[in-house]
Design a protein around this motif. Sequence first.
Motif, PDB file in Angstrom:
ATOM      1  N   ALA A   1      -3.243  -3.897  20.159  1.00  0.00           N
ATOM      2  CA  ALA A   1      -2.922  -3.901  21.596  1.00  0.00           C
ATOM      3  C   ALA A   1      -2.770  -5.340  22.111  1.00  0.00           C
ATOM      4  CB  ALA A   1      -3.993  -3.154  22.380  1.00  0.00           C
ATOM      5  N   GLU A   2      -3.635  -6.234  21.598  1.00  0.00           N
ATOM      6  CA  GLU A   2      -3.547  -7.636  22.016  1.00  0.00           C
ATOM      7  C   GLU A   2      -2.293  -8.294  21.441  1.00  0.00           C
ATOM      8  OE1 GLU A   2      -6.220  -6.041  21.074  1.00  0.00           O
ATOM      9  OE2 GLU A   2      -8.082  -6.881  21.881  1.00  0.00           O
TER      10      GLU A   2
ATOM     11  N   ALA B   1       0.636  -7.194  23.360  1.00  0.00           N
ATOM     12  CA  ALA B   1       0.598  -7.815  24.695  1.00  0.00           C
ATOM     13  C   ALA B   1       1.033  -9.273  24.642  1.00  0.00           C
ATOM     14  CB  ALA B   1      -0.811  -7.702  25.274  1.00  0.00           C
TER      15      ALA B   1
ATOM     16  N   SER C   1       0.632  -2.704  27.555  1.00  0.00           N
ATOM     17  CA  SER C   1      -0.158  -2.537  26.340  1.00  0.00           C
ATOM     18  C   SER C   1      -1.616  -2.378  26.728  1.00  0.00           C
ATOM     19  CB  SER C   1       0.016  -3.747  25.405  1.00  0.00           C
ATOM     20  OG  SER C   1      -0.752  -3.540  24.232  1.00  0.00           O
TER      21      SER C   1
ATOM     22  N   SER D   1       6.305   0.519  26.029  1.00  0.00           N
ATOM     23  CA  SER D   1       4.907   0.726  26.401  1.00  0.00           C
ATOM     24  C   SER D   1       4.085   1.179  25.199  1.00  0.00           C
ATOM     25  CB  SER D   1       4.805   1.744  27.535  1.00  0.00           C
ATOM     26  OG  SER D   1       5.497   2.933  27.209  1.00  0.00           O
TER      27      SER D   1
ATOM     28  N   PHE E   1      -4.028  -4.979  28.462  1.00  0.00           N
ATOM     29  CA  PHE E   1      -3.776  -6.359  28.044  1.00  0.00           C
ATOM     30  C   PHE E   1      -2.471  -6.900  28.606  1.00  0.00           C
ATOM     31  CE2 PHE E   1      -6.532  -4.335  24.953  1.00  0.00           C
ATOM     32  CZ  PHE E   1      -7.620  -5.197  25.000  1.00  0.00           C
ATOM     33  N   LYS E   2      -1.618  -5.990  28.975  1.00  0.00           N
ATOM     34  CA  LYS E   2      -0.381  -6.427  29.621  1.00  0.00           C
ATOM     35  C   LYS E   2       0.135  -5.288  30.479  1.00  0.00           C
ATOM     36  CE  LYS E   2       3.941  -8.764  28.781  1.00  0.00           C
ATOM     37  NZ  LYS E   2       4.945  -9.196  27.821  1.00  0.00           N
ATOM     38  N   ASP E   3       0.529  -5.604  31.705  1.00  0.00           N
ATOM     39  CA  ASP E   3       1.144  -4.594  32.555  1.00  0.00           C
ATOM     40  C   ASP E   3       2.076  -5.278  33.541  1.00  0.00           C
ATOM     41  OD1 ASP E   3       1.904  -2.495  34.098  1.00  0.00           O
ATOM     42  OD2 ASP E   3      -0.078  -2.111  34.984  1.00  0.00           O
TER      43      ASP E   3
END
Lengths: 349, 248
Positions: free
Chosen positions: B161-162, B165, B173, B205, B241-243
């Motif tokens: 996930a990181e 991101a 993520s 996504s 972690f990211k949006d």
Amino acid sequence: MAEKILMKGNEAIAEAAVRAGLKGYFGYPITPQNEITAYMSARMPDLERAFVQAESEVAAINMVYGAASTGERCMTTSSSPGIALMQEGISYMCGAEVPAVIVNITRGGPGLGNIGPSQCDYNQATRGGGNGDYDLIVYAPHTVQEAVDLTYRSFEISEKYRNPVIILGDGALGQMAETVILPPFKEKGKTDEGWELTGAKSRDPRSVKSLRLAEGTLLEHNLHLENKFKLISRNETEYSYEEGAYDVLVVAFGTAARVAKTALKNFKEKGHNVGLFRPVTVHPFPYEELKKAASQSKKILVVEMNRGQMLFDVRLSVQNDEKIDFAGKPGGETFSPEEIENKILSCLK
Amino acid sequence: MTVAFKKPESLLDAKTIYCPGCGHGVIHRLVGETLDELDLREKTVGVAPVGCAVLLYDYFNTDIIEAPHGRAPALATGIKRVKSDLTVFSYQGDGDLASIGMGEIMHAAGRGENITIIFVNNANYGMTGGQMAPTTLPEQVTTTTPKGRKTATDGFPFKMAELIAGLDAPVFSARVKITDPKNINKAKKAIKYAFGLQKENKGFSFVEILSACPTNWGKTPAEAVRWVGDAMESYYPLGVFKDIGGEE
Ligand SMILES: Cc1ncc(C[n+]2csc(CCOP(=O)(O)OP(=O)(O)O)c2C)c(N)n1
Ligand code: SF4
């Protein structure tokens, strides 16, 4: 009247696919077929169709697998080491019965080899380089016009049987420029054969898969694929041959056949009785037809730009090794007409 | 009478073959509910992995294609590129996505394909009998790390996930877990948000879900769930972690 234009083999193949209604092209650069990917990168988006330069051949063929599972016409192109990487996806597509067109503009091997024209991937294309019992339909054009015509037609053949088709060319075919007549634009049209993945709107869900776990189901599927190929062999086997009782019958495909044609022309002018048998589909191979042709001729000379791969099929077909001679040229090199002439001369003796 | 709870339309009325306590069943349900709620059932093609979820077509009431091991993001790319009106998701385990399929996932993410990835992290290869995965924790015992995963020789786990991101293109993520109702609800929110982004053509996504594999971990379902909550979560922090889904 259709207009004749001068085009490089690779670009002509690309344009033929576009005109056949290609909706998605997925490729990865490799010489000697780079012109196809470059051509598509401009042509496809211009027509609002899909182009992706994939991160690898493994990804490219799997993009084709996914995209073609929706029923759209899709294609990838590559050369020998790239096609080797695609074998996984090709095996899956055969197992899942997803139609698509794969162009292999071959080069010298094994390994990185060289970028010269070669026919050393005959076995890979006709025997299957991926896992499992499967068959591809393999066309081996010998001129740019023939490459155009076969590429154009191969989408429908592949859909008719739900089976991937390979166009087996080589670096010479891809790189040479010839005048061609391009076919008209066509579209696949909105057909639904009952297997395509389009979103389960107002119908039961569908799946495209190659896994068959329950006992007997894979056996049944393998037999189905076998029967399908029998049908393909009956309906689609193609070759070019002028009936005759020859002193020497040359058997060759693709570029080797083209050079052989020049050699034979010189011989005929000198009054020699020589002929050519050229498989257009190298898989299915025209076993019966060659057998018949060979029975009328004294000597059979197999000419290939490899160490003798189609030779095996010719032997299976002719079943008389005494009659067969072989001229091979591996290493990514093309025959000169003189080389073939000399070999024919030794056969005539 | 009002029905408070029923099987989502997007799932078939089938018994799964997953082991007791396995996370796949819950995650299927969350994806199924999401497709129902976003009205996507009739517009979806799912891409099944090689791994325990290979039989996705036996459970989902949507069109499904089965990918070669690890290649799901490439198939998803192909489908979406020729049929942009379809919702396309891949459903992949950690062996599938982070090992053999590392190339395909990173590049699909890097291109910003408008697809949704459901990534089930159970810290081992379930289907083949519990071997080390790229996500296996340091010191975790598996059939191919009998003395525990040694980072000196086996390397460190991938925090997918990181990693996703960290790329420019992806819009979302997140990492969630499904250990209890509160977290299952959070997981659902993330999954629904991810599919919603695709529906709005926002881009790539990615939802990583920490999930139990009691069978191969040699734990009871209850122990396995606890292990997700402490051992796994302490290595794989939950969170978004990211949006950048809301941004233009
Ligand atoms: C090319 C290829 N290599 C290996 C395998 C064997 N294989 C099947 S499932 C699997 C691991 C799946 O693990 P994971 O993705 O973590 O999913 P899980 O089963 O844990 O849900 C492997 C290695 C295969 N089917 N194909
Ligand atoms: S082996 Fe693990 S991942 Fe597979 S079904 Fe069983 S519990 Fe689930």
